[in-house]
Design an enzyme around this catalytic site. Structure first.
Site, PDB file in Angstrom:
ATOM      1  N   LEU A 197     -84.741  40.009  99.814  1.00  0.00           N
ATOM      2  CA  LEU A 197     -85.229  39.058 100.808  1.00  0.00           C
ATOM      3  C   LEU A 197     -85.764  37.791 100.167  1.00  0.00           C
ATOM      4  CD1 LEU A 197     -86.966  40.927 103.759  1.00  0.00           C
ATOM      5  CD2 LEU A 197     -84.814  39.676 103.699  1.00  0.00           C
ATOM      6  N   SER A 198     -85.747  37.732  98.862  1.00  0.00           N
ATOM      7  CA  SER A 198     -86.218  36.555  98.146  1.00  0.00           C
ATOM      8  C   SER A 198     -85.030  35.768  97.600  1.00  0.00           C
ATOM      9  CB  SER A 198     -87.122  36.977  96.983  1.00  0.00           C
ATOM     10  OG  SER A 198     -87.330  35.905  96.102  1.00  0.00           O
ATOM     11  N   PRO A 199     -84.750  34.590  98.168  1.00  0.00           N
ATOM     12  CA  PRO A 199     -83.638  33.803  97.638  1.00  0.00           C
ATOM     13  C   PRO A 199     -83.909  33.356  96.199  1.00  0.00           C
ATOM     14  CG  PRO A 199     -84.893  32.495  99.208  1.00  0.00           C
ATOM     15  CD  PRO A 199     -85.434  33.907  99.269  1.00  0.00           C
TER      16      PRO A 199
END
Length: 183
Positions: free
Chosen positions: A15-17
């Protein structure tokens, strides 16, 4: 002959680009820099207390436990779904679709998905997330380099030039020439 392999851990959540950026760069450089890259799926919610990726991160933890050779491909496919194609990664069918696109058989992926709620998987993800916190994580990604009996924690995907310096290696941008030639 280059230096002996050094260990570099990457704690990440799909969920962390920014985790994705660090992931891709480190995957490209692991052989160039001769580092033993340890991929560590972590739950950003355990650090930031808010995330919708629990199933995806438990699935990646299961992949790491049972098919670590697939972890890079499955992680990349989950990032592609959520950040490149704006597709879901929270529902079981979405996780299965990502695993299959990464090269897992349907049966293999279903078997892993059935294990995401087991105590073994839950505890492993919790332990990995706690390890990131012990290194001082306050978000993800963090990269931990183990060099000469010292530990160096770097936060963010924009610290690769500093990592290269710590490793005594050359930073050649996010797509080094050896990788660029294959693209």
């Amino acid at each position: 002959m280059g230096p002996l392999p050094r260990t570099v851990e990457l704690f990440y959540d799909v969920l962390s680009p920014y985790s994705w950026l660090a992931f891709e760069i480190l995957c490209r450089y692991k052989n160039i820099w001769n580092v033993n890259l340890q991929l560590c799926p972590s739950l950003i919610a355990g650090i930031l207390k808010d995330s919708g990726s629990l199933t995806a991160m438990r699935f990646l933890t299961t992949v790491k436990l049972e098919h670590p050779e697939m972890l890079e491909k499955v992680s990349r496919e989950l990032w592609m779904r959520v950040w490149s194609r704006d597709e879901d990664i929270t529902e079981p069918q979405s996780v299965l679709a990502a695993a299959e696109k990464a090269g897992m058989s349907t049966g293999q992926a279903r078997g892993l998905l059935e294990r995401v709620s087991t105590p073994e998987v839950k505890n492993q993800l919790k332990e990995t997330t706690e390890a990131a916190c012990k290194y001082g994580a306050f978000g993800l990604p963090i990269t931990v380099a183990h060099l000469d009996d010292k530990t160096h924690m770097l936060f963010g995907s924009d610290r690769m030039e500093l990592l290269a310096h710590l490793l005594g290696e050359k930073w050649m941008g996010p797509v080094p020439p050896a990788v660029n030639a294959r693209l």
